[in-house]
Each structure stands twice: as structure tokens, then as C-alpha cells.
Design a protein around this motif. Structure first.
Motif, mmCIF file in Angstrom:
data_model
loop_
_atom_site.group_PDB
_atom_site.id
_atom_site.type_symbol
_atom_site.label_atom_id
_atom_site.label_comp_id
_atom_site.label_asym_id
_atom_site.label_seq_id
_atom_site.Cartn_x
_atom_site.Cartn_y
_atom_site.Cartn_z
ATOM 1 N N LEU A 28 3.509 -2.709 1.010
ATOM 2 C CA LEU A 28 2.690 -2.145 -0.059
ATOM 3 C C LEU A 28 2.778 -0.624 0.006
ATOM 4 O O LEU A 28 2.742 -0.046 1.088
ATOM 5 C CB LEU A 28 1.228 -2.541 0.114
ATOM 6 C CG LEU A 28 0.857 -3.996 -0.086
ATOM 7 C CD1 LEU A 28 -0.605 -4.202 0.274
ATOM 8 C CD2 LEU A 28 1.099 -4.413 -1.502
ATOM 9 N N ASP A 33 -2.864 -1.250 -5.027
ATOM 10 C CA ASP A 33 -2.685 -2.515 -4.312
ATOM 11 C C ASP A 33 -3.586 -2.587 -3.081
ATOM 12 O O ASP A 33 -4.161 -3.630 -2.777
ATOM 13 C CB ASP A 33 -1.227 -2.694 -3.896
ATOM 14 C CG ASP A 33 -0.312 -2.909 -5.096
ATOM 15 O OD1 ASP A 33 -0.786 -3.453 -6.109
ATOM 16 O OD2 ASP A 33 0.870 -2.525 -5.000
ATOM 17 N N ASP A 101 -1.001 -10.544 -0.856
ATOM 18 C CA ASP A 101 -0.939 -9.196 -0.300
ATOM 19 C C ASP A 101 -1.821 -9.167 0.938
ATOM 20 O O ASP A 101 -2.944 -9.670 0.908
ATOM 21 C CB ASP A 101 -1.464 -8.150 -1.294
ATOM 22 C CG ASP A 101 -0.498 -7.882 -2.422
ATOM 23 O OD1 ASP A 101 0.694 -8.217 -2.292
ATOM 24 O OD2 ASP A 101 -0.934 -7.323 -3.447
#
Length: 132
Positions: A28, A33, A101
Motif C-alpha cells: 500500500l 488506503d 488490505d
């Protein structure tokens, strides 16, 4: 490890076990994010904090690392992030689910001082808790 170390692997006791595999994960890089992951699931462990979110797609899993100035100076923060990166490659790689994520947050004092095996165990436990 030097190349000649692999040549003598059959003479080493316990060499029949396969070596740990390091998996390179997509990293990332955008602040948005990280912020989205911070609002999703969390699992606090003694050595680290894991934040995880389901993006809702089938793209490969992504991982991010962060350490605040509470960890210490730049040298200490970079050391903590290196330890988190190594643990993530070994533990998160095989356990990561597509479309997720993951953000690993270093803890002051603990991420650097904790035994690496315990740090890996903390990460494995956090992953199981988030997906369990």
C-alpha cells in the motif's frame, strides 16, 4: 545465506523440513488506503496492531506498514518496519486472502524488542482473529 550453505543441507539435522517461503506482497502506498484500513477490522497483539479490510474484489492482497514517532527516531522506526516486513512475508503471505488490505502498525518498545518468533506468532494470531 551463502550458496555453499545449501549444498550441505542434507547433513543438517531437521533438514527434511521445507524452508520458510518469503512471499512478496503488493504494498500500500496511498494515504487513503491506510485510512480505509484504519476504519475496518483490528486485532491488537503485544508486538503489533493489525488493521484489515475487505475491498470486495478478487485482486491480490496488499499490505502496508507504519510506525509512529512513538517508536523512536528514524533508525528505530525503520528497524521496526523491517521486522514487520519480514514477518509479513513469512506469515501473511500464505494466509492473506485476495481482495484484502492489511496494515501492520508497530508498537512502541515491543516491535523492536520482541523475539522474532513471538512477533510472527502475534501476526499469525492477529490474522486468524481478523478472518475468524
Amino acid at each position: 545465506m551463502p550458496p555453499e550453505a545449501h549444498a550441505h543441507q542434507d547433513t543438517v539435522p531437521g533438514a527434511d523440513t521445507p524452508p520458510a517461503v518469503f512471499v512478496r506482497l503488493e504494498v500500500l502506498s496511498k494515504r487513503a488506503d491506510f485510512l480505509r484500513a484504519a476504519r475496518a477490522k483490528r486485532s491488537g497483539q503485544p508486538g503489533l496492531l493489525l488493521q484489515a479490510r475487505d475491498r470486495g474484489d478478487d485482486a491480490p492482497a496488499r499490505v502496508g506498514f507504519t510506525c509512529s514517532k512513538k517508536i523512536g527516531n528514524a533508525v528505530a522506526r525503520n528497524r521496526a518496519k523491517r521486522r514487520l516486513r519480514e514477518a509479513a512475508g513469512l506469515e501473511l503471505g500464505p494466509r492473506a486472502q485476495p481482495g484484502w488490505d492489511y496494515v501492520l502498525v508497530g508498537r512502541p518498545g515491543e516491535t523492536i524488542a520482541r523475539e522474532f518468533a513471538q512477533l510472527r506468532t502475534d501476526l499469525a494470531r492477529a490474522i486468524d482473529k481478523v478472518h475468524g
